[in-house]
Write a protein that holds these residues in place. Sequence first.
Motif, PDB file in Angstrom:
ATOM      1  N   ASN A 284      75.269  58.451 -94.184  1.00  0.00           N
ATOM      2  CA  ASN A 284      74.815  58.402 -92.799  1.00  0.00           C
ATOM      3  C   ASN A 284      73.293  58.389 -92.744  1.00  0.00           C
ATOM      4  O   ASN A 284      72.674  59.377 -92.364  1.00  0.00           O
ATOM      5  CB  ASN A 284      75.354  59.617 -92.030  1.00  0.00           C
ATOM      6  CG  ASN A 284      74.915  59.623 -90.580  1.00  0.00           C
ATOM      7  OD1 ASN A 284      74.929  58.602 -89.937  1.00  0.00           O
ATOM      8  ND2 ASN A 284      74.507  60.785 -90.088  1.00  0.00           N
ATOM      9  N   THR A 288      68.042  56.881 -89.862  1.00  0.00           N
ATOM     10  CA  THR A 288      67.114  57.978 -90.150  1.00  0.00           C
ATOM     11  C   THR A 288      66.351  57.813 -91.451  1.00  0.00           C
ATOM     12  O   THR A 288      65.240  58.311 -91.587  1.00  0.00           O
ATOM     13  CB  THR A 288      67.869  59.319 -90.216  1.00  0.00           C
ATOM     14  OG1 THR A 288      68.840  59.254 -91.259  1.00  0.00           O
ATOM     15  CG2 THR A 288      68.560  59.628 -88.892  1.00  0.00           C
ATOM     16  N   ILE A 298      71.351  67.132 -90.721  1.00  0.00           N
ATOM     17  CA  ILE A 298      71.567  65.975 -89.847  1.00  0.00           C
ATOM     18  C   ILE A 298      72.947  65.377 -90.108  1.00  0.00           C
ATOM     19  O   ILE A 298      73.703  65.077 -89.177  1.00  0.00           O
ATOM     20  CB  ILE A 298      70.460  64.922 -90.055  1.00  0.00           C
ATOM     21  CG1 ILE A 298      69.124  65.428 -89.482  1.00  0.00           C
ATOM     22  CG2 ILE A 298      70.835  63.594 -89.385  1.00  0.00           C
ATOM     23  CD1 ILE A 298      67.945  64.530 -89.795  1.00  0.00           C
ATOM     24  N   LYS A 301      75.761  67.698 -88.821  1.00  0.00           N
ATOM     25  CA  LYS A 301      75.855  67.624 -87.354  1.00  0.00           C
ATOM     26  C   LYS A 301      76.581  66.354 -86.925  1.00  0.00           C
ATOM     27  O   LYS A 301      77.504  66.388 -86.095  1.00  0.00           O
ATOM     28  CB  LYS A 301      74.446  67.661 -86.762  1.00  0.00           C
ATOM     29  CG  LYS A 301      74.351  67.459 -85.251  1.00  0.00           C
ATOM     30  CD  LYS A 301      74.593  68.724 -84.496  1.00  0.00           C
ATOM     31  CE  LYS A 301      74.231  68.556 -83.031  1.00  0.00           C
ATOM     32  NZ  LYS A 301      74.473  69.795 -82.247  1.00  0.00           N
ATOM     33  N   ASP A 302      76.171  65.216 -87.490  1.00  0.00           N
ATOM     34  CA  ASP A 302      76.779  63.944 -87.102  1.00  0.00           C
ATOM     35  C   ASP A 302      78.223  63.842 -87.583  1.00  0.00           C
ATOM     36  O   ASP A 302      79.082  63.293 -86.881  1.00  0.00           O
ATOM     37  CB  ASP A 302      75.953  62.779 -87.660  1.00  0.00           C
ATOM     38  CG  ASP A 302      74.632  62.600 -86.924  1.00  0.00           C
ATOM     39  OD1 ASP A 302      74.451  63.220 -85.855  1.00  0.00           O
ATOM     40  OD2 ASP A 302      73.780  61.841 -87.419  1.00  0.00           O
ATOM     41  N   GLU A 305      80.242  66.067 -85.024  1.00  0.00           N
ATOM     42  CA  GLU A 305      80.250  65.791 -83.593  1.00  0.00           C
ATOM     43  C   GLU A 305      80.284  64.305 -83.223  1.00  0.00           C
ATOM     44  O   GLU A 305      80.950  63.931 -82.262  1.00  0.00           O
ATOM     45  CB  GLU A 305      79.037  66.458 -82.939  1.00  0.00           C
ATOM     46  CG  GLU A 305      79.053  67.980 -83.101  1.00  0.00           C
ATOM     47  CD  GLU A 305      77.894  68.658 -82.398  1.00  0.00           C
ATOM     48  OE1 GLU A 305      77.099  67.956 -81.717  1.00  0.00           O
ATOM     49  OE2 GLU A 305      77.767  69.897 -82.523  1.00  0.00           O
ATOM     50  N   SER A 306      79.598  63.469 -83.980  1.00  0.00           N
ATOM     51  CA  SER A 306      79.541  62.044 -83.633  1.00  0.00           C
ATOM     52  C   SER A 306      80.659  61.246 -84.288  1.00  0.00           C
ATOM     53  O   SER A 306      81.264  60.372 -83.669  1.00  0.00           O
ATOM     54  CB  SER A 306      78.177  61.455 -84.027  1.00  0.00           C
ATOM     55  OG  SER A 306      77.131  62.111 -83.335  1.00  0.00           O
ATOM     56  N   ASN A 307      80.906  61.535 -85.555  1.00  0.00           N
ATOM     57  CA  ASN A 307      81.886  60.752 -86.308  1.00  0.00           C
ATOM     58  C   ASN A 307      83.202  61.487 -86.552  1.00  0.00           C
ATOM     59  O   ASN A 307      84.152  60.899 -87.058  1.00  0.00           O
ATOM     60  CB  ASN A 307      81.267  60.332 -87.645  1.00  0.00           C
ATOM     61  CG  ASN A 307      80.033  59.474 -87.444  1.00  0.00           C
ATOM     62  OD1 ASN A 307      80.049  58.532 -86.659  1.00  0.00           O
ATOM     63  ND2 ASN A 307      78.945  59.805 -88.137  1.00  0.00           N
TER      64      ASN A 307
END
Length: 334
Positions: A284, A288, A298, A301-302, A305-307
């Motif tokens: 990921n 970035t 980072i 977190k992703d 929550e995002s993936n």
Amino acid sequence: MKAFIKAISYYLPEKVVTNEDLEKDFPEWNAEKVSAKTGIFQRHISASEETATDMAVIAANKVFAEYNIDRKQIDYILFCTQSPDYKLPTSACLIQKRLNLSSNIGALDFNLGCSGYIYGLSLAKGLICSGIAKNILLLTAETYNKYIHPTDKGNRSLFGDGAAASLISTDGFAEIGDFVLGTDGNGANNLIVKTGCARNPQKMNDMGKDDGGYMQSSDYLYMNGSEIFNFTLEAVPTLLNQLFEKTQLSKEDIDYYIFHQANKFMLNTIRKVCVLPKEKFYINLVNTGNTVSSTLPIALKDAMESNHCIQAGMKVVITGFGVGYSWGGCILFF
């Protein structure tokens, strides 16, 4: 006493440099080829007056707001950076003031790069398990791009600036398990900025190239890419084996792997050498780049929550490795 990750937020600077932007500076490069090899399409770059401390403060305020954290509960600051505001005082002390935290807290900086988040978790767990602190604000922030020469196309394509804030506490969503840590100072010269501190206070103005064709200057960030790559391929598989032996777990027991997000080629090579399934392996860094000590928070977190790659009940291995040489890994129990 157990230690947990209770909250994670991060901050990326406003300025964005795309591969197309780099292609304008280096016409001999092809943006699509850079994207394919590194897995990076763009990276965020700190403003000229924006420091790692500035970014850490923003990330901290974000984590307070996103998780409704009472800043009065913070009783320790750990700040990982190789880009301090000053040689002294300690940047964590400046952060305490800027965040308006209690003066009855501990605060310290520690200088580590891509393994920094792992080491920070180990320090935070130690503080909690020893009864010294209960709510630790673990901050990571780096502005490597301030150390990179404008004509260094290799490092400019890889590194992005950013910061992350994690709350490590006596409860949370991920229990912090056992650690394996490693150090080999024999590799220090393969990723280094030589001037600016006590050993070499004055600039040397010695721009050139090493035997491998990598740009080399004592006054800017120098990375011997091939040596770093070789070190990683040796250290990480050994690290995993040691971690499994220590925890009495196997590869099959692990639900997901998140490694330091260095670049896509290196990560895919490590995955293959370690014989890890692609569907359990996180990459990921598209937007970035390599944010050094902040890549792991980072990515965590992703991934959550995002993936939605990480869910309750999972066992997740995280590892960091790089400058020093320094490396480390641990298991998180979600």
